[in-house]
Design an enzyme around this catalytic site. Structure first.
Site, short mmCIF file in Angstrom:
data_model
loop_
_atom_site.label_atom_id
_atom_site.label_comp_id
_atom_site.label_asym_id
_atom_site.label_seq_id
_atom_site.Cartn_x
_atom_site.Cartn_y
_atom_site.Cartn_z
N LYS A 195 0.82 -1.20 0.00
CA LYS A 195 0.00 0.00 0.00
C LYS A 195 0.87 1.27 0.00
O LYS A 195 2.08 1.20 0.20
CB LYS A 195 -0.93 -0.03 1.21
CG LYS A 195 -1.93 -1.19 1.16
CD LYS A 195 -2.83 -1.18 2.38
CE LYS A 195 -3.85 -2.29 2.32
NZ LYS A 195 -4.77 -2.24 3.48
N ARG A 237 3.00 -6.47 9.12
CA ARG A 237 2.19 -5.42 9.75
C ARG A 237 2.70 -5.05 11.14
O ARG A 237 2.69 -3.87 11.51
CB ARG A 237 0.73 -5.84 9.79
CG ARG A 237 0.12 -5.81 8.39
CD ARG A 237 -1.32 -6.24 8.40
NE ARG A 237 -1.96 -6.03 7.12
CZ ARG A 237 -2.92 -6.80 6.64
NH1 ARG A 237 -3.36 -7.83 7.35
NH2 ARG A 237 -3.46 -6.55 5.46
N PHE A 277 -15.93 2.89 6.46
CA PHE A 277 -14.54 3.24 6.15
C PHE A 277 -14.24 3.27 4.65
O PHE A 277 -13.12 3.59 4.26
CB PHE A 277 -13.58 2.27 6.85
CG PHE A 277 -13.75 0.83 6.45
CD1 PHE A 277 -13.20 0.34 5.27
CD2 PHE A 277 -14.46 -0.05 7.26
CE1 PHE A 277 -13.36 -0.99 4.90
CE2 PHE A 277 -14.62 -1.38 6.91
CZ PHE A 277 -14.07 -1.85 5.72
N THR A 330 -4.82 -7.85 10.49
CA THR A 330 -5.17 -6.57 9.87
C THR A 330 -4.78 -5.40 10.77
O THR A 330 -4.26 -4.40 10.30
CB THR A 330 -6.68 -6.53 9.55
OG1 THR A 330 -6.99 -7.65 8.71
CG2 THR A 330 -7.06 -5.25 8.85
N HIS A 334 -1.89 -5.57 1.53
CA HIS A 334 -3.17 -6.26 1.33
C HIS A 334 -2.86 -7.64 0.80
O HIS A 334 -1.93 -7.82 0.01
CB HIS A 334 -4.03 -5.52 0.29
CG HIS A 334 -5.17 -6.35 -0.22
ND1 HIS A 334 -6.40 -6.36 0.39
CD2 HIS A 334 -5.25 -7.23 -1.26
CE1 HIS A 334 -7.19 -7.21 -0.26
NE2 HIS A 334 -6.51 -7.74 -1.27
N ARG A 352 -1.07 -14.51 4.15
CA ARG A 352 -1.77 -13.91 5.28
C ARG A 352 -0.98 -14.08 6.58
O ARG A 352 -0.95 -13.19 7.42
CB ARG A 352 -3.18 -14.47 5.40
CG ARG A 352 -3.99 -14.12 4.13
CD ARG A 352 -5.46 -14.28 4.27
NE ARG A 352 -6.05 -13.39 5.25
CZ ARG A 352 -6.29 -12.09 5.07
NH1 ARG A 352 -5.94 -11.50 3.94
NH2 ARG A 352 -6.87 -11.39 6.01
N ASN A 372 -2.04 -0.14 7.06
CA ASN A 372 -1.46 -1.41 7.50
C ASN A 372 -0.53 -2.05 6.47
O ASN A 372 -0.31 -3.24 6.48
CB ASN A 372 -2.55 -2.36 7.98
CG ASN A 372 -3.52 -2.76 6.89
OD1 ASN A 372 -3.37 -2.39 5.74
ND2 ASN A 372 -4.52 -3.52 7.27
#
Length: 147
Positions: free
Chosen positions: A11, A104, A59, A93, A117, A87, A114
């Protein structure tokens, strides 16, 4: 074990921090190889389309604004159980709840920023990969391990 492909996005906060290489390295160290990579600036329409499942959530607007605030790195990762492994490497998250040593926990600042993705299921991985990468843009290759 099943060889899978999954979508991973670094991100804007991850790109801005200059940790693209560190993040990709973590995936590679855990056996996930990038078979497609693209640095891009998402348009509002692309972000809204990608996150359409969250459109009714409070959000959504902030998420779209954040995801279009700077460049992102789009990747297709391939490996055994790629979805679950990705993951696990990313962590929860919410970085405050993420395990030590996850992306993260180590790099994210909060639940909104965070850093990464990842697809949440094999079914969604197929949808997400095809959203950004037509099959022709994905390149399979074999790793040659260094001695």
């Amino acid at each position: 074990m099943a060889i899978e492909r999954t979508l991973s996005i670094i991100k804007p906060d991850g790109v801005e921090k200059g940790i693209i290489g560190k993040i990709i390295g973590r995936f590679e160290e855990k056996g996930l190889k990038p078979v497609a990579i693209r640095l891009t600036q998402l348009s509002k329409a692309e972000a809204e389309g990608f996150y359409a499942v969250h459109k009714a959530r409070p959000f959504f607007g902030d998420l779209v604004k954040f995801m279009t605030s700077g460049p992102v790195v789009l990747m297709v990762l391939e490996g055994e159980n790629a979805v679950a492994r990705n993951r696990e490497i990313m962590g929860a998250t919410d970085p405050k709840k993420a395990d030590a040593g996850t992306i993260r926990k180590d790099f994210a600042t909060d639940i909104e920023k965070n850093t990464v993705h990842g697809s949440d299921s094999a079914e969604n991985a197929k949808i997400e990969v095809s959203y950004f990468f037509p099959e022709v843009q994905v390149h399979a290759y074999e790793w040659k391990k260094l001695a």
